[in-house]
Write an enzyme that holds these catalytic residues in place. Structure first.
Site, mmCIF file in Angstrom:
data_model
loop_
_atom_site.group_PDB
_atom_site.id
_atom_site.type_symbol
_atom_site.label_atom_id
_atom_site.label_comp_id
_atom_site.label_asym_id
_atom_site.label_seq_id
_atom_site.Cartn_x
_atom_site.Cartn_y
_atom_site.Cartn_z
ATOM 1 C CG ASP A 18 -3.959 4.774 8.107
ATOM 2 O OD1 ASP A 18 -3.049 5.629 8.174
ATOM 3 O OD2 ASP A 18 -4.117 4.052 7.107
ATOM 4 N N GLY A 44 -1.934 -4.279 0.939
ATOM 5 C CA GLY A 44 -2.025 -5.508 1.721
ATOM 6 C C GLY A 44 -1.109 -6.612 1.251
ATOM 7 C CG HIS A 67 -1.552 3.543 4.634
ATOM 8 N ND1 HIS A 67 -2.477 2.979 5.483
ATOM 9 C CD2 HIS A 67 -1.053 2.532 3.877
ATOM 10 C CE1 HIS A 67 -2.552 1.676 5.249
ATOM 11 N NE2 HIS A 67 -1.686 1.381 4.289
ATOM 12 C CG ASN A 98 1.072 -5.356 4.290
ATOM 13 O OD1 ASN A 98 0.528 -4.653 5.128
ATOM 14 N ND2 ASN A 98 1.096 -5.030 3.004
ATOM 15 C CB SER A 147 -0.938 0.007 1.213
ATOM 16 O OG SER A 147 -0.197 -0.134 2.420
#
Length: 239
Positions: free
Chosen positions: A214, A101, A217, A130, A64
């Site tokens: 979040d 992801g 990111h 991830n 991502s």
């Protein structure tokens, strides 16, 4: 034997001798032509287009952080990379095959097809974050990254490895081992390494302002810095 029979026999012998001399002359002509380098027309095989991996695209295989997650299209660091290359007259296409992801296992399973399809000159590997978020074993992550490096090299591409770091709440030992993993791979495989894609803001006291809500990111303002972290290691590979 009467005179007519003799004449027919002589005519046959003469005809045979003429034919034989003609065949010998043709054979000598062909032999001399070959010896002297005279081209003899041969059927032409269909020409195959040459593919030069040196002029191939830059393939970005990431998660991502490279897939413009939460960003307006065209604002991510990979798109900014294409714009910088265009501005510097580096005539290469950037192929962004990053998926939000994505793990190293997923990237490894997709890579062969991507190499065959795009025939890249450079592969940027930006994976591993991830794996850490999912608590996957470091040994598995390292094995997958090394396999992707080998596959890329075997295809004729150069490889740039992009490292990541995890927050300290993962524990000091794991945090150190995770960062060290990228250094080890780069050292053993003789690869250029970007130690930390988020360097310059992800490790800064005011880091929060560079991230989306979040807190994972990076936002649009951070993307130029991400490109600046990659560019010094990538540019030499483009020459």
């Amino acid at each position: 034997m009467n005179q007519l029979d003799k004449k027919n026999t002589m005519d046959g012998r003469t005809h045979f001798a003429v034919q034989r001399r003609h065949c010998i002359a043709v054979a000598l002509t062909l032999a001399i032509s070959g010896a002297c380098g005279v081209a003899v027309a041969q059927p032409k095989a269909a020409a195959k287009p040459a593919v030069s991996l040196k002029s191939g695209p830059v393939l970005v295989l990431g998660d991502s952080l490279s897939a413009e997650y939460g960003l307006t299209r065209g604002k991510g660091w990979v798109q900014l990379l294409q714009q910088r290359m265009d501005a510097e007259k580096i005539q290469r296409k950037v192929v962004n095959s990053s998926i939000s992801g994505e793990t190293t296992s997923g990237g490894r399973s997709r890579l062969a097809s991507l190499l065959s399809q795009h025939q890249p000159a450079v592969v940027i590997l930006e994976l591993g974050g991830n794996d850490a978020l999912r608590g996957l074993a470091l040994q598995s992550t390292q094995s997958n990254l090394e396999a992707m490096v080998k596959a890329s090299k075997d295809s004729g591409a150069q490889v740039l490895l992009v490292g990541m770091q995890v927050p300290p709440n993962y524990g000091a030992t794991y945090t150190e081992q995770f960062a060290k993993m990228f250094e080890t791979i780069a050292s053993t495989q003789k690869l250029p390494l970007v130690p930390f894609l988020l360097a310059g803001f992800g490790d800064a006291p005011d880091a929060a302002q560079w991230f989306q809500s979040d807190r994972i990111h990076p936002n649009a303002n951070a993307q130029p810095q991400m490109l600046d972290n990659v560019w010094p290691k990538l540019k030499p590979l483009l020459k």
